[in-house]
Design a protein around this motif. Structure first.
Motif, PDB file in Angstrom:
ATOM      1  N   CYS A   1       0.831  -1.110   0.236  1.00 55.21           N
ATOM      2  CA  CYS A   1      -0.461   0.103   0.142  1.00 55.21           C
ATOM      3  C   CYS A   1       0.952   0.887   0.317  1.00 55.21           C
ATOM      4  O   CYS A   1       2.137   1.741   0.978  1.00 55.21           O
ATOM      5  CB  CYS A   1      -0.772  -0.241   1.908  1.00 55.21           C
ATOM      6  SG  CYS A   1      -2.134   1.735   1.149  1.00 55.21           S
TER       7      CYS A   1
ATOM      8  N   CYS B   1      -4.716  -0.290   0.232  1.00 56.94           N
ATOM      9  CA  CYS B   1      -5.791  -1.340   1.313  1.00 56.94           C
ATOM     10  C   CYS B   1      -6.433  -0.301   1.327  1.00 56.94           C
ATOM     11  O   CYS B   1      -7.292   0.541   1.276  1.00 56.94           O
ATOM     12  CB  CYS B   1      -4.588  -1.738   2.385  1.00 56.94           C
ATOM     13  SG  CYS B   1      -4.442  -0.404   3.557  1.00 56.94           S
TER      14      CYS B   1
ATOM     15  N   SER C   1       0.401   4.508   0.961  1.00 58.00           N
ATOM     16  CA  SER C   1      -0.115   5.430   1.608  1.00 58.00           C
ATOM     17  C   SER C   1       0.409   5.000   3.132  1.00 58.00           C
ATOM     18  O   SER C   1       1.137   5.713   3.380  1.00 58.00           O
ATOM     19  CB  SER C   1      -2.047   4.962   2.073  1.00 58.00           C
ATOM     20  OG  SER C   1      -1.688   5.961   2.504  1.00 58.00           O
ATOM     21  N   CYS C   2      -0.242   2.878   3.413  1.00 57.11           N
ATOM     22  CA  CYS C   2       0.593   2.841   5.005  1.00 57.11           C
ATOM     23  C   CYS C   2       1.746   2.196   4.499  1.00 57.11           C
ATOM     24  O   CYS C   2       2.348   2.092   6.262  1.00 57.11           O
ATOM     25  CB  CYS C   2      -0.489   2.696   5.923  1.00 57.11           C
ATOM     26  SG  CYS C   2      -0.921   1.030   4.967  1.00 57.11           S
TER      27      CYS C   2
ATOM     28  N   CYS D   1      -6.841   1.849   4.005  1.00 56.11           N
ATOM     29  CA  CYS D   1      -6.308   3.364   3.764  1.00 56.11           C
ATOM     30  C   CYS D   1      -7.543   3.938   2.366  1.00 56.11           C
ATOM     31  O   CYS D   1      -8.081   5.250   2.663  1.00 56.11           O
ATOM     32  CB  CYS D   1      -5.285   3.808   2.851  1.00 56.11           C
ATOM     33  SG  CYS D   1      -3.689   3.558   4.380  1.00 56.11           S
TER      34      CYS D   1
ATOM     35  N   PHE E   1      -0.241  -6.116   1.485  1.00 55.91           N
ATOM     36  CA  PHE E   1      -1.137  -7.175   1.866  1.00 55.91           C
ATOM     37  C   PHE E   1      -1.411  -7.740   0.768  1.00 55.91           C
ATOM     38  O   PHE E   1      -0.793  -7.733  -0.317  1.00 55.91           O
ATOM     39  CB  PHE E   1      -2.034  -6.341   1.421  1.00 55.91           C
ATOM     40  CG  PHE E   1      -2.381  -5.036   2.285  1.00 55.91           C
ATOM     41  CD1 PHE E   1      -3.228  -4.944   3.869  1.00 55.91           C
ATOM     42  CD2 PHE E   1      -2.032  -3.885   2.268  1.00 55.91           C
ATOM     43  CE1 PHE E   1      -3.011  -4.766   4.799  1.00 55.91           C
ATOM     44  CE2 PHE E   1      -1.196  -3.127   3.357  1.00 55.91           C
ATOM     45  CZ  PHE E   1      -2.588  -3.312   4.957  1.00 55.91           C
TER      46      PHE E   1
HETATM   47 ZN   LIG Z   1      -2.874   1.825   3.740  1.00 56.71          ZN
END
Ligand SMILES: [Zn+2]
Ligand SMILES: [Zn+2]
Length: 103
Positions: free
Chosen positions: A21, A42, A23-24, A45, A28
């Motif tokens: 992901c 994900c 973003s984080c 997010c 995954f």
């Molecule tokens: Zn994420």
């Protein structure tokens, strides 16, 4: 940076990670990652991002509704103004010319 093949899903420890992901930064599995706006993200997010535009959209809808209200008022004003103009434009004889007087 470790390769994804050795990484495990953040939610499923027994599953192989297929994507990270952006973003984080967590890895995954295929089930946990989704495509959103041409990029993988994900579920957590996605939910986080999905909440923000919804609020913005609601505010935008409010602006549109306010504009529609103003437009409706303007249309109503214009409509009555037009009726007034038509009544004024009509010759006064139209109002006075009663049928009983025409003989
Ligand atoms: Zn994420
Ligand atoms: Zn998973």
């Amino acid at each position: 940076m470790q390769s994804l093949a050795t990484q495990r899903c953040f939610n499923h420890a027994n599953r192989e990670a297929v994507a990270r992901c952006p973003s984080c930064g967590q890895t995954f599995c295929r089930e946990c990652i989704t495509e959103h706006d041409d990029r993988v993200i994900c579920a957590a997010c996605l939910r986080k991002f999905a909440r923000l535009p919804l609020l913005r959209r609601r505010g935008f809808a409010g602006v549109i509704r306010c504009g529609e209200c103003l437009l409706g008022l303007l249309a109503a004003w214009f409509f009555f103004y037009l009726i007034g103009e038509i009544l004024l434009a009509l010759p006064s004889s139209f109002h006075e010319a009663a049928l009983w007087q025409s003989n």
